[in-house]
Design an enzyme around this catalytic site. Structure first.
Site, mmCIF file in Angstrom:
data_model
loop_
_atom_site.group_PDB
_atom_site.id
_atom_site.type_symbol
_atom_site.label_atom_id
_atom_site.label_comp_id
_atom_site.label_asym_id
_atom_site.label_seq_id
_atom_site.Cartn_x
_atom_site.Cartn_y
_atom_site.Cartn_z
ATOM 1 C CD GLU A 174 18.997 27.723 36.665
ATOM 2 O OE1 GLU A 174 18.583 28.812 36.248
ATOM 3 O OE2 GLU A 174 19.603 27.605 37.744
ATOM 4 C CG HIS A 250 18.150 29.227 31.312
ATOM 5 N ND1 HIS A 250 17.625 30.383 31.852
ATOM 6 C CD2 HIS A 250 18.626 28.511 32.354
ATOM 7 C CE1 HIS A 250 17.789 30.366 33.164
ATOM 8 N NE2 HIS A 250 18.391 29.253 33.495
ATOM 9 C CB CYS A 371 12.596 34.819 30.300
ATOM 10 S SG CYS A 371 14.192 34.226 29.727
#
Length: 448
Positions: A174, A250, A371
């Site tokens: 990721e 995450h 993000c």
């Protein structure tokens, strides 16, 4: 030689919508099917970029992807003209059309993992595009991501690019959302911190029971090998599976690091003391003084952290050595989180100031300030070798704002995704964007 950490923020794409596609992401699921405002989303992101540039930070921009992804729909058996593919998908498999329209590439913390030249064996900055194979709508991103990064960082003397890892569960990757780097100065050797949710081959590591652990240990180790990192410059840590099951999909939802500082929640990791000792010891060997700031669960619960995105913030170094924390408005709206931040900044520690930004459109879809940015540490020579078209300036901000105003809709619902005109609007906008950013042909419709 002077060095910088440049934040390359993702530009929100024209198909920004609330598809609720990300199982395990509380905000994404809770706002599913609501109407979105792509124009407002893009302008909010650009305003943050401009504000950080005005504060003296190096700021860049990373282009969005072509959506809907008609080629992906064709691979799933839909045929005909582009308009027919979209119409048939809307009629027969609307969830697949929604996935092909996802604008999730805006969260470029997931675009790749980046290692600066001071850490790598060949002295170049290394990029590995993330395969994002846990979610279909994100797994289709990495080919275009690789082309865009290649157009931004094209000089082979300074930059090395690696293809995404094999798109299988064992190597779920990721990107930088589970990677942090600690260092005394950005241009000096540091310690790269890889956080994983599970191991694919070693059952000694516990796994979450409700939500998927998206990053594997094996993927993190593979990226470290590809980048030529030294064992003494790498630390691996496991995310607490219990917090993954509470919506921490995450690591950047429960911890953020910069320079010599790790800001994290008490429940973020397993074997926290052992991990902190390893970070401290390895950073000390390269002249660094590791410091950690632990937020106790008694002050901020995991639920508060997830809902406010306290840790999905940007931790930025200021010239005087102190740090600035960039947080979303939701932190100010949460009484417990805001009280903690007020006490933190008045305590005399490294984090001295908090700045609040309105990123509601992104937040409602499950992504905050952290993000939206990919961090790339560059020395002066490397920064000079970056495609200058993607470095934020006042004129570029003006051009991008005008571009958004010209091309973006101010309302988008799921039914609008079935409109073939949306694809034409997106392609027209992106074709113009590649000229503004001087990227060349990076999108499939420009290449094929």
């Amino acid at each position: 030689m002077k060095s910088y950490e440049v934040n390359f923020d993702g530009l929100v794409g024209p198909t920004h919508n609330y598809g609720g596609l990300s199982y395990g992401n509380v905000a994404s699921q809770s706002n599913s099917q609501q109407s979105s405002n792509p124009k407002e989303a893009a302008l909010q992101g650009l305003a943050k970029m401009k504000a950080l540039m005005d504060m003296g930070f190096q700021q860049g921009v990373l282009a969005p992807q072509e959506r809907p992804d008609v080629a992906a729909l064709r691979r799933l058996g839909f045929s005909g003209t582009d308009a027919q593919v979209i119409e048939r998908a809307a009629k027969e498999a609307m969830p697949l059309l929604v996935a092909s329209c996802s604008a999730s590439s805006m969260w470029v913390a997931n675009a790749a993992t980046v290692s600066p030249s001071a850490d790598t064996a060949d002295g170049r900055v290394h990029f590995t595009a993330a395969n994002l194979n846990c979610k279909y709508h994100r797994s289709i991103e990495h080919p275009t991501t690789s082309r865009v990064l290649g157009a931004m960082f094209a000089n082979q003397q300074h930059f090395a690019h690696h293809a995404a890892l094999p798109a299988v569960a064992q190597f779920g990757d990721e990107g930088a959302a589970n990677h942090t780097r600690f260092c005394r100065e950005y241009g000096e050797a540091g310690v790269e911190f890889f956080v994983f949710g599970r191991s694919a081959f070693d059952n000694r590591f516990p796994a979450p029971q409700k939500y998927p652990a998206r990053q594997t240990l094996e993927a993190s180790q593979a990226v470290a090998r590809l980048h030529g990192l030294r064992d003494e410059g790498v630390v691996y840590a496991q995310q607490n599976p219990n917090v993954i099951d509470q919506g921490v999909f995450h690591n950047d939802v429960i911890a953020v690091g910069n320079g010599e500082v790790l800001f994290y929640h008490e429940d973020a990791f397993l074997e926290t003391d052992k991990m902190l000792a390893e970070l401290q010891g390895k950073l000390a060997k390269v002249g660094g003084n590791f410091q950690s700031v632990c937020v106790p669960r008694s002050a901020v619960s995991v639920d508060d952290a997830v809902r406010s995105y306290l840790f999905n913030s940007q931790l930025l170094s200021r010239p005087d050595g102190s740090m600035l924390l960039i947080v979303p408005q939701e932190c100010q709206a949460n009484e417990r989180v805001w009280a903690y931040l007020q006490s933190l900044t008045s305590s005399g520690g490294m984090i001295r100031e908090v700045k609040v930004f309105d990123l509601k459109q992104s937040m409602q879809n499950g992504g905050g300030p952290a993000c939206l940015r990919l961090r790339v540490a560059l020395n002066e020579s490397e920064l000079a070798a970056v495609n200058p078209g993607v470095i934020m300036t006042a004129p570029l901000y003006g051009s991008l704002t005008a571009w958004v105003e010209k091309h973006y809709r101010d309302r988008l619902s799921e039914t609008d995704l079935a409109d073939p005109q949306l694809l034409l609007e997106c392609r027209t906008a992106l074709d113009e964007l590649t000229q503004i950013l001087k990227l060349g042909a990076v999108y499939p419709f420009q290449i094929n």
